[in-house]
Structures are given as C-alpha cells and as structure tokens.
Design an enzyme around this catalytic site. Structure first.
Site, PDB file in Angstrom:
ATOM      1  N   LYS A  29       0.830  -1.210   0.000  1.00 45.26           N
ATOM      2  CA  LYS A  29       0.000   0.000   0.000  1.00 45.26           C
ATOM      3  C   LYS A  29       0.868   1.264   0.000  1.00 45.26           C
ATOM      4  O   LYS A  29       0.624   2.190  -0.783  1.00 45.26           O
ATOM      5  CB  LYS A  29      -0.926  -0.036   1.231  1.00 45.26           C
ATOM      6  N   SER A  30       1.876   1.295   0.842  1.00 43.16           N
ATOM      7  CA  SER A  30       2.725   2.495   0.919  1.00 43.16           C
ATOM      8  C   SER A  30       3.409   2.765  -0.418  1.00 43.16           C
ATOM      9  O   SER A  30       3.467   3.902  -0.896  1.00 43.16           O
ATOM     10  CB  SER A  30       3.806   2.308   1.986  1.00 43.16           C
ATOM     11  N   GLY A 102      -5.418   7.783   5.514  1.00 42.68           N
ATOM     12  CA  GLY A 102      -4.537   8.774   6.130  1.00 42.68           C
ATOM     13  C   GLY A 102      -3.303   9.029   5.287  1.00 42.68           C
ATOM     14  O   GLY A 102      -2.807  10.160   5.205  1.00 42.68           O
ATOM     15  N   SER A 175       6.761   9.168  12.417  1.00 41.81           N
ATOM     16  CA  SER A 175       5.730   9.007  11.396  1.00 41.81           C
ATOM     17  C   SER A 175       6.302   9.160   9.997  1.00 41.81           C
ATOM     18  O   SER A 175       6.791  10.226   9.616  1.00 41.81           O
ATOM     19  CB  SER A 175       4.617  10.035  11.601  1.00 41.81           C
ATOM     20  N   GLN A 177       4.489   9.186   7.435  1.00 46.79           N
ATOM     21  CA  GLN A 177       3.588  10.061   6.684  1.00 46.79           C
ATOM     22  C   GLN A 177       4.007  11.518   6.838  1.00 46.79           C
ATOM     23  O   GLN A 177       3.998  12.284   5.871  1.00 46.79           O
ATOM     24  CB  GLN A 177       2.149   9.864   7.163  1.00 46.79           C
ATOM     25  N   ASP A 327       1.859  -1.235  11.861  1.00 49.10           N
ATOM     26  CA  ASP A 327       0.523  -1.657  11.410  1.00 49.10           C
ATOM     27  C   ASP A 327       0.209  -3.105  11.779  1.00 49.10           C
ATOM     28  O   ASP A 327      -0.905  -3.568  11.553  1.00 49.10           O
ATOM     29  CB  ASP A 327       0.416  -1.506   9.883  1.00 49.10           C
ATOM     30  N   ARG A 358      -6.628   1.474  17.886  1.00 45.70           N
ATOM     31  CA  ARG A 358      -6.422   0.028  17.733  1.00 45.70           C
ATOM     32  C   ARG A 358      -6.145  -0.677  19.055  1.00 45.70           C
ATOM     33  O   ARG A 358      -6.348  -1.893  19.145  1.00 45.70           O
ATOM     34  CB  ARG A 358      -5.295  -0.236  16.724  1.00 45.70           C
TER      35      ARG A 358
END
Ligand code: S3P
Length: 452
Positions: A29-30, A102, A175, A177, A327, A358
């Site tokens: 996904k990344s 996100g 992070s 992101q 994750d 989570r």
C-alpha cells in the site's frame, strides 16, 4: 462508492483443519501510493506493475487525476501514469475525497503545500477523527495556508505557497507520513528541505524519490537520520514493480501459526527492514517462518515465506521495534492470544490514532471472545491460551478499520464458537481478495446462520 456507503457486511471465518497451500498478497500500500504520486509528478510515462487496487490507493489515483495527471489501468493490469511535472499540479475542481486513507491525505497535503492551488480534503468518519495537526504544523511553516476543522481534522482546505519556504524539520512523532509530507512539499520548494528523523520509520519515500531522480541524501547522525531533498526537482518517469505488502502477508502468516497443523507459503512479500519487524518478533515467540529466494524487486528486498504452525511463547516486545511493525500490532495481539504466557507490548501510543483506536478496539474485541487482555495507556498485555482454542461466540465491531476486521476474523479460525466481525467492508481499503485468499488456504466463510 466506498465501504462506508451501504449496509454492513458481517464476516465469520472458521477452519475445520490445517491451513495449507500457496498464496500471494496484493501490492504494498505504501509503495502503491507513492508510485502514483511520483509518477504524476514526472514528465513522461510511468508504468506500474502490481499496484494495490484497494480503495485507499484508488483515492490517491482519483486525487492525482483531479490535479491533472493522466492515470489509466491497462487491460494487462499494469497502470500507466502520465505526469504533469513538479510544479505542474492543477487546481482540483472538486473536493479531494480521501475515503479512509490517512496516507493519501497527509502525503497529498505535502504536494499541495508547495503548488499555487487550493484543495479541499474530505474523508470518511474514521479519517475525519484523525489528527492532521502533525502535517499542518510543518506545512504551515513552509508557507501553506490551512483551515482545518476543530482539532486540526478533516474536512480541511489548504492553499499552497509558491514559492514555499524550505524547512529543517525534526519529527516530533515517529511518522513516515509526516516525513513524506515534508519531503514531497520540498520537491517544489527552492533550496534544500531537511527532515531529521530521531527514530527510523519506513523509508519508501527516500528510496523512491531517489529512484525517480530527485537529489536526495540520507546521513546517519547522532540526532538521527538526516534526509535532505533538493527542491525544484525534475523527476524521471519509471517502470516499477510493487512487491507484495508485508502488512497484508501478516494475516495469513499468523493464521498459519495459530491453526494447528498448518503449512503455507506466501510468495513475493516485501521485506524492507523498516517494515519487517513482525517476522523477528514472531520468531522470537517460537514461530516457524523461513524465507526463500531473497531477491531485489524495484529497489526493495523481497522473499517467499514458508510458515508452519508452531507453539508460541509470550515475550516482551522491544518498544524500539514498534515503527518497523506499527501496522502489525492488531494481528500480533491475535498471535499473543494463542501463545503460552504473557506478551507485553508497550510504546504503542500511535496505535490510538490509526484508522481506529487500535489498542481499545482490539482490547475490547479480544476480551469479548474470551482472550485475557490488559489495556495499557501505551500498549497491551495479553495472556495466551498456550495454543488452545479461544471461546469465540460474539459479534465484534471493526470500527471502520480494515486491520481490526481482518485480525478478529483470523482470531475466529481457532475458536470454539464463531467470531463474527460486524462489518468486513473496510477490508477493501487495503486487501481486496482477503476472504478469497483465506478460502484458498482452507478457511471457510460461515454462512448467514453464523453471522446474523
Ligand atoms: C504509512 C505510514 C504509517 C502506517 C500507514 C502507512 C506510509 O503511518 O501506519 O499505514 O505509507 O507512510 P504513520 O506515518 O502515521 O506511522
């Protein structure tokens, strides 16, 4: 249409015997998000094989199209991206709908921050609860003008600065992101943009920016990794192959470890060291996982995995490993539920601001199906069964979170009564085909009698 439209779709999986067989998992996904974004900023045609066709990545594709890129999926499944060039993003005429993603939101905010355009970002209920202040702060310092909903959340509107101001930014949270948002903003900013990363996080942005021809350096210093990108970059189009997502492979991997007698193979799994922490932790718990044909695919290490059922023992997971498996904690909690003794996991505060909280979602979901959990402010302690089946026999909420849905469904594979996940639709954000893959390994989808 995304998973939050329409009616919930309950899911319950069971296993009558060992799991067996060979499967692949969808693309990372990344890497998929970044392939589309960087392809859309290169001049010429980027061709992508193995792109994850999950809702999150499709949200990125739609947003890049809205900002001028030409992105199509060929009949052979390869994706073709014709980019607009760094500096060439166009004003989107509609709000950018980020769905549940996100990564799309934060990375695209980075891109918009240094282009002379205004964009509105919207998302689903889960994404609209997540903090955006972590990217609003640095991108605002670079000159972007951002008006967010209360608490620094979506919906938000931003106008990029052109020219933006180069920044030296020390990451206050571990992070990838946030790191990526600043580096992407730096692409169209004059001069050098620098991110200092005290704790290493996934490095796909650095690898791929360099692969697309950006001037990027990474230096190891006492204060952490210092990443510098030179602005006003020109990106060269690439032909890319996306490896299988280790975060998706984690689900069949743990399923095989906990269902007695299982023996499975998962091919083409990305094993970037900034992502592969779960395998080390599971092995330290006694897991039987072997790697075969370790190779390089598109600048990322990849291998085929052979996973066999094995008795697991609880351990204390070193908190410094958290970023390399951030994750994977929901599914590690499931492995811990079947281990002998206690598994202690701390340093997980970031899990509270993922697609759901989570820690809370898994603590309540697992305890509803008979697992001994102790929720901590920054983690969880789980006392496992030593390999015995758990009780099951409850409907558990997925909280609009794909990884919670898949983790709880896997827990139900070794339970005395069905575990029913209330809504499996979020799984499509990252792992379309999850249920079909589990069925190929021998799991059974329980009929409506179990799930209603
Ligand atoms: C991602 C980074 C991680 C991870 C997410 C994908 C990325 O988020 O949880 O699924 O692609 O950069 P954080 O950077 O918030 O830890």
């Amino acid at each position: 249409m995304t998973h939050s439209d329409g009616v919930p779709m309950p899911l319950s999986l069971s296993a009558d015997g060992p799991l067996a067989g060979a499967v692949t998992v969808p693309g990372d996904k990344s890497i998929s998000h970044r392939s589309l974004m960087l392809g859309a900023l290169a001049v010429g045609e980027t061709i992508i094989t193995g792109l994850l066709q999950g809702e999150d990545v499709l949200a990125t594709a739609a947003a890049m199209r809205a900002m001028g890129a030409d992105i199509v999926r060929g009949e052979d499944g390869r994706w073709h991206v014709h980019g607009v060039g760094v500096g060439g993003l166009l004003q989107p005429l509609v709000a950018l709908d980020m769905g549940n993603s996100g990564t799309s939101t934060r990375l695209l905010m980075g891109l918009v921050a240094s282009h002379p355009i205004t964009a509105t970002f919207i998302g689903d209920a889960s994404l609209s609860r997540r903090p955006m202040g972590r990217v609003i702060d640095p991108l605002g310092q670079m000159g972007a003008n951002i008006t967010a909903s209360p608490g620094g959340r979506l919906p938000l509107m931003m106008t990029g600065a052109c020219p933006a101001v180069p920044l030296r930014y020390v990451l206050p949270v571990a992070s990838a992101q946030v790191k990526s948002a600043v580096l992407l903003a730096g692409l169209n900013t004059p001069g050098d943009t620098v991110v200092v990363e005290p704790v290493p996080t996934r490095d796909h942005s650095e690898r791929m920016l360099a692969g697309f021809g950006a001037h990027l350096t990474v230096e190891a210093a006492p204060e952490g990794r210092i990443i510098t990108v030179r602005g006003e970059a020109q990106l060269r189009p690439q032909t890319l192959t996306v490896p299988g997502d280790p975060s998706s492979a984690a689900f069949p991997m743990v399923a095989a470890l906990v269902v007695p007698g299982s023996d499975i193979r998962i091919s083409n799994v990305g094993l970037n060291p900034t992502r592969a922490g779960l395998i080390d932790v599971l092995r330290a718990m006694g897991a039987d996982i072997t790697l075969h044909d370790l190779r390089d695919v598109g600048g990322e290490p990849v291998a085929d995995l052979h996973v066999r059922h094995a008795p697991l023992t609880g351990i204390e997971v070193p908190p410094e490993m958290v970023p390399s498996m951030v994750d994977e904690f929901p599914i590690l909690f499931v492995a811990a539920a079947f281990a002998q003794g206690r598994t202690i996991m701390r340093g997980l505060e970031e899990l509270r601001v993922k697609e759901s909280d989570r820690i809370a979602a898994m603590a309540s979901g697992l305890s509803a199906i008979g697992v001994m959990t102790q929720e901590l402010a920054d983690g969880m302690i789980i006392t496992g069964t030593g390999g015995e089946a758990i009780a099951g026999g409850a409907t558990v909420p997925a909280h609009l979170d794909h990884r919670i849905a898949m983790s709880l469904a896997i827990a139900g594979l070794h339970a005395r009564a069905p575990v029913i996940v209330d809504d499996a639709r979020p799984i499509a954000t990252s792992f379309p085909g999850f249920v079909a893959m589990m069925e190929r390994l021998g799991a059974r989808r329980q009929g409506p009698a179990a799930v209603h």
